[in-house]
Write a protein that holds these residues in place. Sequence first.
Motif, PDB file in Angstrom:
ATOM      1  N   GLY A 155       0.833  -1.193   0.000  1.00  0.00           N
ATOM      2  CA  GLY A 155       0.000   0.000   0.000  1.00  0.00           C
ATOM      3  C   GLY A 155       0.866   1.241   0.000  1.00  0.00           C
ATOM      4  O   GLY A 155       2.101   1.158  -0.115  1.00  0.00           O
ATOM      5  N   PRO A 156       0.281   2.413   0.154  1.00  0.00           N
ATOM      6  CA  PRO A 156       1.036   3.675   0.114  1.00  0.00           C
ATOM      7  C   PRO A 156       1.778   3.920   1.429  1.00  0.00           C
ATOM      8  O   PRO A 156       1.518   4.891   2.145  1.00  0.00           O
ATOM      9  CB  PRO A 156      -0.051   4.720  -0.135  1.00  0.00           C
ATOM     10  CG  PRO A 156      -1.277   4.131   0.487  1.00  0.00           C
ATOM     11  CD  PRO A 156      -1.178   2.642   0.279  1.00  0.00           C
ATOM     12  N   HIS A 157       2.717   3.024   1.735  1.00  0.00           N
ATOM     13  CA  HIS A 157       3.426   3.052   3.010  1.00  0.00           C
ATOM     14  C   HIS A 157       4.921   3.278   2.811  1.00  0.00           C
ATOM     15  O   HIS A 157       5.424   3.230   1.682  1.00  0.00           O
ATOM     16  CB  HIS A 157       3.179   1.740   3.761  1.00  0.00           C
ATOM     17  CG  HIS A 157       1.732   1.407   3.924  1.00  0.00           C
ATOM     18  ND1 HIS A 157       0.874   2.169   4.670  1.00  0.00           N
ATOM     19  CD2 HIS A 157       0.975   0.399   3.398  1.00  0.00           C
ATOM     20  CE1 HIS A 157      -0.342   1.652   4.620  1.00  0.00           C
ATOM     21  NE2 HIS A 157      -0.304   0.583   3.848  1.00  0.00           N
ATOM     22  N   PHE A 158       5.607   3.480   3.913  1.00  0.00           N
ATOM     23  CA  PHE A 158       7.040   3.782   3.861  1.00  0.00           C
ATOM     24  C   PHE A 158       7.845   2.540   3.488  1.00  0.00           C
ATOM     25  O   PHE A 158       7.531   1.427   3.913  1.00  0.00           O
ATOM     26  CB  PHE A 158       7.522   4.303   5.215  1.00  0.00           C
ATOM     27  CG  PHE A 158       8.944   4.776   5.199  1.00  0.00           C
ATOM     28  CD1 PHE A 158       9.280   5.995   4.651  1.00  0.00           C
ATOM     29  CD2 PHE A 158       9.955   3.990   5.737  1.00  0.00           C
ATOM     30  CE1 PHE A 158      10.596   6.439   4.631  1.00  0.00           C
ATOM     31  CE2 PHE A 158      11.273   4.418   5.719  1.00  0.00           C
ATOM     32  CZ  PHE A 158      11.596   5.645   5.172  1.00  0.00           C
ATOM     33  N   SER A 159       8.907   2.757   2.706  1.00  0.00           N
ATOM     34  CA  SER A 159       9.796   1.662   2.311  1.00  0.00           C
ATOM     35  C   SER A 159      11.199   2.208   2.102  1.00  0.00           C
ATOM     36  O   SER A 159      11.402   3.070   1.236  1.00  0.00           O
ATOM     37  CB  SER A 159       9.294   1.001   1.022  1.00  0.00           C
ATOM     38  OG  SER A 159      10.304   0.198   0.432  1.00  0.00           O
ATOM     39  N   THR A 160      12.154   1.708   2.866  1.00  0.00           N
ATOM     40  CA  THR A 160      13.540   2.140   2.677  1.00  0.00           C
ATOM     41  C   THR A 160      14.075   1.675   1.330  1.00  0.00           C
ATOM     42  O   THR A 160      14.784   2.417   0.637  1.00  0.00           O
ATOM     43  CB  THR A 160      14.441   1.602   3.802  1.00  0.00           C
ATOM     44  OG1 THR A 160      14.299   0.176   3.894  1.00  0.00           O
ATOM     45  CG2 THR A 160      14.073   2.235   5.131  1.00  0.00           C
ATOM     46  N   ASP A 161      13.757   0.446   0.919  1.00  0.00           N
ATOM     47  CA  ASP A 161      14.198  -0.036  -0.387  1.00  0.00           C
ATOM     48  C   ASP A 161      13.733   0.905  -1.492  1.00  0.00           C
ATOM     49  O   ASP A 161      14.507   1.313  -2.367  1.00  0.00           O
ATOM     50  CB  ASP A 161      13.653  -1.438  -0.657  1.00  0.00           C
ATOM     51  CG  ASP A 161      14.497  -2.540  -0.028  1.00  0.00           C
ATOM     52  OD1 ASP A 161      15.471  -2.213   0.667  1.00  0.00           O
ATOM     53  OD2 ASP A 161      14.176  -3.724  -0.223  1.00  0.00           O
ATOM     54  N   TYR A 162      12.458   1.247  -1.465  1.00  0.00           N
ATOM     55  CA  TYR A 162      11.894   2.077  -2.530  1.00  0.00           C
ATOM     56  C   TYR A 162      12.516   3.473  -2.541  1.00  0.00           C
ATOM     57  O   TYR A 162      12.790   4.035  -3.607  1.00  0.00           O
ATOM     58  CB  TYR A 162      10.381   2.199  -2.365  1.00  0.00           C
ATOM     59  CG  TYR A 162       9.603   0.946  -2.662  1.00  0.00           C
ATOM     60  CD1 TYR A 162      10.217  -0.295  -2.799  1.00  0.00           C
ATOM     61  CD2 TYR A 162       8.218   0.992  -2.816  1.00  0.00           C
ATOM     62  CE1 TYR A 162       9.490  -1.436  -3.056  1.00  0.00           C
ATOM     63  CE2 TYR A 162       7.476  -0.142  -3.081  1.00  0.00           C
ATOM     64  CZ  TYR A 162       8.118  -1.357  -3.196  1.00  0.00           C
ATOM     65  OH  TYR A 162       7.388  -2.489  -3.457  1.00  0.00           O
ATOM     66  N   GLN A 163      12.695   4.042  -1.351  1.00  0.00           N
ATOM     67  CA  GLN A 163      13.284   5.379  -1.292  1.00  0.00           C
ATOM     68  C   GLN A 163      14.717   5.362  -1.819  1.00  0.00           C
ATOM     69  O   GLN A 163      15.159   6.310  -2.479  1.00  0.00           O
ATOM     70  CB  GLN A 163      13.232   5.917   0.140  1.00  0.00           C
ATOM     71  CG  GLN A 163      11.838   6.265   0.640  1.00  0.00           C
ATOM     72  CD  GLN A 163      11.229   7.474  -0.069  1.00  0.00           C
ATOM     73  OE1 GLN A 163      11.937   8.281  -0.672  1.00  0.00           O
ATOM     74  NE2 GLN A 163       9.909   7.618   0.019  1.00  0.00           N
TER      75      GLN A 163
END
Length: 692
Positions: free
Chosen positions: A468-476
């Motif tokens: 969902g629209p949540h925080f992700s260190t990988d994505y950032q």
Amino acid sequence: MKHWRVALAVLALGTTTAVIAAPSDAPNPIFTGADLFNLSAASDPQISPDGRSIAYVRRSNDVMTDRARSTIWLIDVATGDERPLVTGTGSHSSPRWSPDGKRLAYVSTAEGGASQLYVRWMDSGQTARITGLADSPQGIAWSPDGQRIAYLMNVPDDGPKLGSAPAKPEGAEWAKPLEVIDKATYRVDGGGYLKPGFDHIFVVDALGGAPRQLTFGAYHDGNPEWTADGRGILFSAVRKADWEMIANDSEVYRLEVASGAVTALTDRRGPDAAPVASPDGRLIAYVGYDDHKKGFEQSDLYVMNSDGSAPRKVAAGLDRSIDQMEWAADGRSIIASYEEEGSVTVSRIGLNGSVSPIVRNVGGGSLDRPYAGGSFSVSRGGTLAYTTDSATRPADVSVSSGGKARQLTRLNDLSLSGKSMAQVRTLDVTAPDGSRVPSWILLPPGYRDGTRVPVVLEIHGGPYASYGPHFSTDYQLYAASGYAVLYTNPRGSTGYGQAFADGIEKTYPDSNTADLLAAVDAAVASGIADPENLFVTGGSGGGVLTAWLVGKTDRFKAAASQKPVINWTSMALTADGIQFFGPYWMGGLPWENQSSYWARSPLSLIGNVKTPTLVVVGAEDYRTPVSESEQLYSALKLKGVPTMLVKVPNASHGGIAARPSQSAAKASAIIAWFDKYRKQAGAAETTASSGN
């Protein structure tokens, strides 16, 4: 342009090694691997019975030990003021209020060794260690009168014996004795090889003293929950002669505290679990379902009389899987959470079947990837404490009362306020059969509409889970390196109803192919994705689908398959759930249905693979064992496909990103692999990518 000095230094390094980059004259606005050590996340918010205070666990990363550390903090609900409650040496977790709200029990390693149970008197601040245990207590629960605390703990067992070694001379140094294994589950992910023993329920005086063991036998019992009168304890377990080979058939039991007698309250083919007694003691709420040997079945909410009679399903039309629940103080409704549309909703569910959502934005499942998750608790007055997050911030604590919600903590605003974080957009995706594929795309910082950028399709694991629209260190980190990140909830994802989850029943992974490629097509059609710069990765179930997709299409420039299953036969016989995976996911055991096992194994498609594929796995993964990744790596080598194998030392399946340095290094390795095959638009893009 802010980093022109660094960019010049990078370019100069191509011609000489004598040039040293000038020190930066401003903070780095790019999110980097080093920033993982500055993150904090809230979890397990426990609101006091009067609704005035919230104790919660704050997890932060320690750069000196390279580990996440847990402390307990206290928030004043009225003012939002917070203060540290239990900090210092060790890790501190599981805060639980006494029924009168005057004491707080918690688990801590403050004195080293195994975790122990502590109680803090809130008015004086004095703390007492209640236990001195050889193993850690779990699932702590106060008795209704506040005089006792029940908990679950492993009781060691001698284990099986088979023969014996000769007598060892005094002072001799011999090899370790043989390990004799007779259990079906002898190792578990995150726990390693199991020591002989069983989980049982204990009770201890809340003022300390010798604990008393209440359950016995060769069974693993579940967490304790007191009955309203304090005379009994409810728990779930599989207490049957063939328990070891049973995957989904637990029952709810009542334990008499005085006598130790155990009585089964449920009896059906299927799991019954998480029992909670109503405030007046007349009813017991629990979750379960009739087992049809599907890969996934939603947990429904049930209520029965305190003696186990008259069980009935509540809110049968909800079509969501209940994750957590508590009785409302008046006993007329149940506050429950469930995944919905990529996040977690908390609703009031009436005994008449009515469903009234309270909040829909509960979040905080993990740091490395944007899984739906989070937790909540409820005061006697109905005030709800819960965790929430966003695509740019990890989990914080919020509160909801009277229909109004407030965020009480902002744990990362200072550390991330100077960072240019990637922003998320919803992407409309329609599968070839007309079905909606819930999807999002995280855009690189500073993205300009109309600009095409490299895109990473990142696929969630499970496969019965949801993003969902949540925080992700990988994505950032991917976004900071110039990649947009496309992620979806294809069929099989949870939070969309049983029929949606059934979309991959006995057909996974091929049944996800069309949904995932439709998302890629939509990203290209939106004008965001560069069709010449498409990449794919994912972990666990996402690793399976990554390996599967590169066997189906050559659209991706490069791939990174993380902790995959490559061969369902070997996985079903070596994973830490042999009772489950074959019968429930594959429809039979390998020797009963080998053609299906092979047809659904990515290994069967290796002959088609041309895409350069990185393989990543934790060195102590017992869920999708290391041998699965090694098979993929070897097969790619034999096929002549560019590949590398990355092992994360001492990391389990679930803990592959637990150590901050390893989480950052893993993401960096994947970015470096993609950069190697990324088609550059020009020198400017090359410089920007190198500077990240």
